[in-house]
Design a protein around this motif. Structure first.
Motif, PDB file in Angstrom:
ATOM      1  N   SER A   1      30.508  44.638  48.237  1.00 50.03           N
ATOM      2  CA  SER A   1      31.720  44.072  47.679  1.00 50.03           C
ATOM      3  C   SER A   1      32.809  45.318  47.086  1.00 50.03           C
ATOM      4  O   SER A   1      33.899  44.947  46.865  1.00 50.03           O
ATOM      5  CB  SER A   1      31.645  43.065  46.632  1.00 50.03           C
ATOM      6  OG  SER A   1      30.923  43.671  45.508  1.00 50.03           O
TER       7      SER A   1
ATOM      8  N   GLU B   1      39.594  34.670  50.774  1.00 52.19           N
ATOM      9  CA  GLU B   1      38.508  34.247  49.687  1.00 52.19           C
ATOM     10  C   GLU B   1      38.820  35.134  48.323  1.00 52.19           C
ATOM     11  O   GLU B   1      38.663  34.568  47.183  1.00 52.19           O
ATOM     12  CB  GLU B   1      37.360  34.478  50.231  1.00 52.19           C
ATOM     13  CG  GLU B   1      36.831  33.823  51.449  1.00 52.19           C
ATOM     14  CD  GLU B   1      35.480  33.923  51.935  1.00 52.19           C
ATOM     15  OE1 GLU B   1      34.840  35.104  51.456  1.00 52.19           O
ATOM     16  OE2 GLU B   1      34.890  33.349  52.987  1.00 52.19           O
ATOM     17  N   THR B   2      39.006  36.350  48.293  1.00 54.09           N
ATOM     18  CA  THR B   2      38.956  37.167  47.073  1.00 54.09           C
ATOM     19  C   THR B   2      40.371  37.422  46.626  1.00 54.09           C
ATOM     20  O   THR B   2      40.554  37.952  45.519  1.00 54.09           O
ATOM     21  CB  THR B   2      38.263  38.552  47.433  1.00 54.09           C
ATOM     22  OG1 THR B   2      38.789  39.179  48.447  1.00 54.09           O
ATOM     23  CG2 THR B   2      36.610  38.006  47.765  1.00 54.09           C
TER      24      THR B   2
ATOM     25  N   GLU C   1      28.624  34.675  45.263  1.00 50.61           N
ATOM     26  CA  GLU C   1      29.776  33.502  44.843  1.00 50.61           C
ATOM     27  C   GLU C   1      29.155  33.132  43.643  1.00 50.61           C
ATOM     28  O   GLU C   1      27.906  32.959  43.285  1.00 50.61           O
ATOM     29  CB  GLU C   1      29.640  32.528  45.836  1.00 50.61           C
ATOM     30  CG  GLU C   1      30.387  33.391  47.142  1.00 50.61           C
ATOM     31  CD  GLU C   1      30.487  32.102  48.386  1.00 50.61           C
ATOM     32  OE1 GLU C   1      30.389  31.091  48.032  1.00 50.61           O
ATOM     33  OE2 GLU C   1      30.968  32.537  49.339  1.00 50.61           O
TER      34      GLU C   1
ATOM     35  N   SER D   1      42.663  39.159  51.967  1.00 47.61           N
ATOM     36  CA  SER D   1      41.435  38.286  52.011  1.00 47.61           C
ATOM     37  C   SER D   1      41.723  36.928  51.580  1.00 47.61           C
ATOM     38  O   SER D   1      42.143  36.941  50.308  1.00 47.61           O
ATOM     39  CB  SER D   1      40.144  38.960  51.402  1.00 47.61           C
ATOM     40  OG  SER D   1      39.025  37.938  51.158  1.00 47.61           O
TER      41      SER D   1
ATOM     42  N   ARG E   1      41.747  40.251  47.765  1.00 48.56           N
ATOM     43  CA  ARG E   1      41.845  41.506  47.750  1.00 48.56           C
ATOM     44  C   ARG E   1      42.180  42.123  49.275  1.00 48.56           C
ATOM     45  O   ARG E   1      41.992  41.480  50.292  1.00 48.56           O
ATOM     46  CB  ARG E   1      40.419  42.233  47.250  1.00 48.56           C
ATOM     47  CG  ARG E   1      40.325  41.890  46.069  1.00 48.56           C
ATOM     48  CD  ARG E   1      39.082  42.439  45.217  1.00 48.56           C
ATOM     49  NE  ARG E   1      38.825  42.031  43.883  1.00 48.56           N
ATOM     50  CZ  ARG E   1      39.753  42.781  42.872  1.00 48.56           C
ATOM     51  NH1 ARG E   1      40.567  43.285  43.087  1.00 48.56           N
ATOM     52  NH2 ARG E   1      39.434  42.265  41.845  1.00 48.56           N
TER      53      ARG E   1
END
Length: 553
Positions: free
Chosen positions: A272, A89-90, A489, A87, A92
């Motif tokens: 999540s 964004e994360t 977020e 990912s 992960r």
């Protein structure tokens, strides 16, 4: 085959739950799952649901399933793209489900991309402060396994041993059938119940694998079986021995669960993976293994070991604190066995009430025990909230049991690299100036959750523990907090700690109180006792909000 859902089972599921069939077709009119049947299901032990031993052919099916699960887990733990995609964004890993189906062509359980079921898959790697052999033994002993995950596993049992070890090398080759109930520290989220086969295999001289995979039993009662709500695809961990008694753990968690109503404030954290995913399993394992290392350590710096003069005293206090936290975790979750109900008092918020009797455990007062729990969202980062709860100078602002009295720290024992992982004992001065009262507090924190458990202890009872005497007979009813990142977020509006840079996420906080409602185990919970424990938990949360300046936010 044993592992497929035949039409007869699906029809029984339709009739039992009154829901649409897994393929989306409308189900025939039928009465919903009755309250009496639901009560019967919740009262059945895992051994009753399991129903006894397996026939020879079924045992071979379990062994075959375990072998396939092991190979799948090895692939899932070692593969990169295209099976796992990182990912942006994360940072992960995200499972590419199309690639997964292409590789494994799985169809041996409920919920494969069917309406009403959700699939969750996550992977995490971490360094654990315990050697591989001890970890393997802990995973294969159900009581030690529960001790490793006190905040996550509310119930667990070994139902049957399908195959014993292949040789004298520990648990190599062992296959056992198990039950586990996994929780978040709030009654707002239903627990997840799993029946699964656990297979332990030694892959190399210093490398082990522990794999779990759900099994079904053809003669099980489909209408009430927890298998209908949660299912484990091959999940587990690969444990590799490292230097200095450490282990590298690669954890993969892959489940399918029937969708259920989740309060809006918990949707992000459950989606999540912070609630039930690999990240939380690894973080909890690291935290508990670190605690175990500090428990046996003999070289703890003096600044991290104040107020206790002997190693025996340190271990006795740490053991008492761990029991406090484990006890608090058991009464915070959404287990059906706790039978939560909403508090009847208007203005109390969404307080949940339950009660239980204790007639034989010396670690708790004898009699009827009432418990109240309240969960909410606060615009405060978990780090800032934990710092506030640990600040002895601000404790009188929220601790309703102190009646505004100041406290002084007399004992402080560090039990982890993060100095927020510690046990403290406070003394509060009485209004009449005669002596003091002790409060023992255990603080635990990881990236996924923080727990603060505390309980009043009489000085005459605590002093022998500090001197090194056994603490198992000290009767406690711990209260406290569980704090989880909200999974959203980071936002600048959230109150954050001085230790944090930039914006931070908010907190999902659960407050719990326990009181002895009656010294008679046969007593019923009175309205007065329910009112008392409800007031304690709602007043505590109200004071926390006021002290942090977020009561109207």
């Amino acid at each position: 085959m044993l592992w497929k859902w035949n039409p007869f089972q699906v029809e029984k599921l339709r009739r039992a739950l009154g829901t649409a069939a897994a393929d989306g077709a409308a189900s025939p009119a039928s009465p919903p799952f009755s309250a009496a049947t639901a009560q019967m299901s919740s009262n059945r032990s895992p051994f009753e649901v399991y129903g006894g031993g397996l026939a020879g052919r079924d045992r071979q099916s379990v062994l075959g399933l375990a072998g396939r699960a092991l190979e799948e887990l090895k692939t899932m733990c070692s593969s990169g793209e295209p099976l796992w995609v990182r990912s942006v964004e994360t940072g992960r890993d995200i499972l590419n489900y199309d690639e997964y189906v292409r590789l494994f062509r799985r169809d041996d359980g409920p919920g494969d991309r069917r309406a009403g079921w959700s699939v969750e898959a996550s992977r995490e790697t971490g360094l654990v402060y315990l050697d591989a052999t001890k970890l393997v033994y802990a995973f294969m002993d159900v009581n030690q396994w529960k001790e490793l995950f006190p905040s996550m596993i509310s119930k667990a049992s070994t139902l049957d041993v399908i195959r014993t070890r292949d040789d004298d090398d520990g648990h190599d080759g062992v296959v056992q059938l198990m039950f586990a109930e996994v929780q978040m520290l709030t009654p707002m989220i239903p627990t997840r119940e799993f029946y699964f086969a656990r297979y332990c295999k030694k892959l190399a001289a210093e490398k082990w694998v522990i794999v779990d995979v759900s099994f079904d039993k053809a003669e099980a009662d489909v209408g009430t079986s927890p298998l209908l709500t949660c299912w484990k695809n091959p999940s587990g961990c690969i444990i590799e021995e490292q230097a200095n008694g450490h282990s590298r753990v690669t954890w993969m968690e892959h489940t399918r669960c029937r969708e259920c109503a989740v309060p809006s404030m918990y949707r992000a954290v459950t989606a999540s993976g912070l609630a039930f995913g690999a990240r939380r399993w690894v973080a909890t394992l690291q935290l508990q293994c670190e605690r175990m290392v500090f428990w046996v350590a003999t070289n703890v710096p003096t600044r991290d070991n104040s107020g206790v003069s002997t190693l025996a005293g340190r271990r006795s206090v740490l053991k008492l604190a761990h029991r406090m936290t484990s006890s608090l975790c058991r009464v915070m979750g959404g287990s059906r066995g706790l039978a939560w109900s909403r508090a009847p008092r208007a203005g109390a918020g969404d307080v949940r009430l339950t009660s239980r009797t204790n007639a034989g455990d010396p670690g708790e007062p004898q009699g009827l025990i009432a418990c109240a729990v309240l969960s909410t969202w606060l615009p405060v980062s978990p780090t800032a909230l934990l710092d506030f709860l640990r600040d002895e100078s601000r404790r009188p602002e929220w601790d309703v049991t102190l009646a505004g009295r100041a406290v002084q720290c007399r004992v402080n024992l560090t039990k982890g690299k993060d100095r927020c992982n510690c046990v403290t004992a406070y003394v509060s001065s009485r209004a009449d100036g005669q002596g003091g009262e002790w409060v023992v507090q255990d603080s635990c924190t990881s990236p996924c959750e923080s727990i603060v458990a505390y309980a009043p202890v009489d000085a005459a009872v605590l002093q022998p523990v500090i001197s090194g005497h056994d603490s198992s007979g000290v009767a406690l009813l711990p209260c406290g907090f569980a704090v989880v990142p909200d999974g959203l977020e980071a936002r600048p509006a959230v109150i954050r700690s001085r230790r944090e840079d930039g914006a931070a996420a908010g907190s999902l906080v659960t407050v719990a109180f326990q009181v002895l409602a009656s010294s008679s185990p046969a007593a019923a919970l009175s309205p007065e006792s329910a009112e008392t424990v409800t007031s304690l938990v709602s007043c505590t949360l109200r004071r926390v909000k006021k002290a942090l300046g977020c009561q109207d936010r």
